[in-house]
Design a protein around this motif. Structure first.
Motif, PDB file in Angstrom:
ATOM      1  N   PHE A 111      -1.181   8.324   4.109  1.00  0.00           N
ATOM      2  CA  PHE A 111      -1.054   9.688   4.619  1.00  0.00           C
ATOM      3  C   PHE A 111      -2.276  10.527   4.268  1.00  0.00           C
ATOM      4  N   VAL A 112      -2.668  10.519   3.000  1.00  0.00           N
ATOM      5  CA  VAL A 112      -3.773  11.359   2.544  1.00  0.00           C
ATOM      6  C   VAL A 112      -5.097  10.906   3.166  1.00  0.00           C
ATOM      7  N   THR A 113      -5.367   9.597   3.116  1.00  0.00           N
ATOM      8  CA  THR A 113      -6.635   9.087   3.648  1.00  0.00           C
ATOM      9  C   THR A 113      -6.770   9.386   5.137  1.00  0.00           C
ATOM     10  N   GLY A 147       2.252   5.187   6.477  1.00  0.00           N
ATOM     11  CA  GLY A 147       1.953   6.558   6.073  1.00  0.00           C
ATOM     12  C   GLY A 147       0.914   7.209   6.967  1.00  0.00           C
ATOM     13  N   VAL A 148       0.077   6.377   7.598  1.00  0.00           N
ATOM     14  CA  VAL A 148      -0.950   6.889   8.513  1.00  0.00           C
ATOM     15  C   VAL A 148      -0.312   7.675   9.652  1.00  0.00           C
ATOM     16  N   LEU A 149       0.861   7.244  10.091  1.00  0.00           N
ATOM     17  CA  LEU A 149       1.545   7.888  11.211  1.00  0.00           C
ATOM     18  C   LEU A 149       1.777   9.369  10.954  1.00  0.00           C
ATOM     19  N   PHE A 150       2.108   9.733   9.720  1.00  0.00           N
ATOM     20  CA  PHE A 150       2.460  11.110   9.404  1.00  0.00           C
ATOM     21  C   PHE A 150       1.241  12.025   9.299  1.00  0.00           C
ATOM     22  N   SER A 151       0.036  11.438   9.378  1.00  0.00           N
ATOM     23  CA  SER A 151      -1.167  12.264   9.371  1.00  0.00           C
ATOM     24  C   SER A 151      -1.246  13.135  10.619  1.00  0.00           C
ATOM     25  N   ILE A 198       0.853  -1.177   0.000  1.00  0.00           N
ATOM     26  CA  ILE A 198       0.000   0.000   0.000  1.00  0.00           C
ATOM     27  C   ILE A 198       0.895   1.235   0.000  1.00  0.00           C
ATOM     28  N   SER A 199       0.611   2.178  -0.892  1.00  0.00           N
ATOM     29  CA  SER A 199       1.473   3.354  -0.997  1.00  0.00           C
ATOM     30  C   SER A 199       1.396   4.189   0.271  1.00  0.00           C
ATOM     31  N   VAL A 200       2.532   4.774   0.606  1.00  0.00           N
ATOM     32  CA  VAL A 200       2.597   5.659   1.764  1.00  0.00           C
ATOM     33  C   VAL A 200       1.675   6.852   1.566  1.00  0.00           C
TER      34      VAL A 200
END
Length: 235
Positions: free
Chosen positions: A103-105, A153-157, A97-99
């Motif tokens: 991040f965006v979602t 990528g969720v972490l960077f949200s 799954i792309s970072v």
């Protein structure tokens, strides 16, 4: 402290995301079903918020003007590029799954909504952080599940969440000098409705039903601040 609730919210997202990384080996069919469940819940939350409007014309004009601005500025592409840049910095941690998707979602799910705005305003205006602390607990659990399906990528949200809510909280310490309370309350209602529709779009994308460029709708959250006062003058 105006930023206490925002910092607690951000901390919960970080903790939830880190815990979620340990469950990343869940079989794909589990992840798919969990993501569908999240998508359905997100749609339900968005619909509840969207139906709160008391002036549908404000919602419509705000979404239309916001969409035009978002398309002109290519906000969706910018968000994706930011996510890809983060991914390149941590290339060794990439998975299927792309970072950028994570991040965006996650950023949109955590940032858009009544609790973000109302909680930040409450913290800034009255020093009451209960709403944002409650939101933080919810976001922590959602971050855990999203991380297992969308990756680290969720972490960077947490970055846009803290910046967005923190800015609102700081501005709220002075907002009562600019906007009458009655106007502010009505604006929050319409802002909640617009946020709800955007959240519905996120849910539809999570279910792979649509591919709405949600990022390009984000300016509508700002344009409502211009349109709603004009609406009050006209009616």
């Amino acid at each position: 402290m105006a930023l206490l609730g925002t910092l607690v919210n951000g901390g919960c997202i970080v903790v939830g995301s880190l815990i979620g990384l340990f469950f990343a080996k869940i079989p794909e069919h589990f992840k798919e079903t969990v993501m569908h469940g999240i998508g359905l819940a997100v749609i339900l939350i968005g619909m509840q918020m969207a139906l709160s409007t008391e002036a549908i014309i404000v919602v419509l004009l705000s979404l239309l003007s916001g969409a035009v601005i978002g398309e002109m500025l290519h906000l969706e592409e910018g968000l994706n590029r930011l996510g890809e840049w983060i991914g390149n910095k941590f290339a060794s941690a990439k998975n299927d799954i792309s970072v950028s998707q994570g991040f965006v979602t996650a950023s949109l799910v955590f940032v858009i909504g009544a609790m973000s705005v109302v909680g930040a305003l409450d913290g800034g205006l009255r020093g009451n952080h209960e709403v944002l602390i409650t939101k933080g607990i919810i976001d922590g659990f959602v971050a855990l599940v999203l991380t297992t399906t969308l990756g680290f990528g969720v972490l960077f949200s947490v970055i846009p969440v803290v910046l967005y809510q923190g800015t609102i909280a700081l501005l709220a310490t002075q907002i009562d000098h600019w906007i009458p309370e009655q106007v502010l309350n009505g604006l929050i209602v319409e802002l909640t409705s617009i946020g709800g529709l955007i959240i519905v779009a996120i849910g539809l994308n999570l279910l792979n039903i649509t591919s709405i460029r949600v990022g390009n709708l984000l300016p509508s959250i700002l344009t409502v601040g211009l349109i709603y006062p004009i609406y009050l003058l006209v009616i």
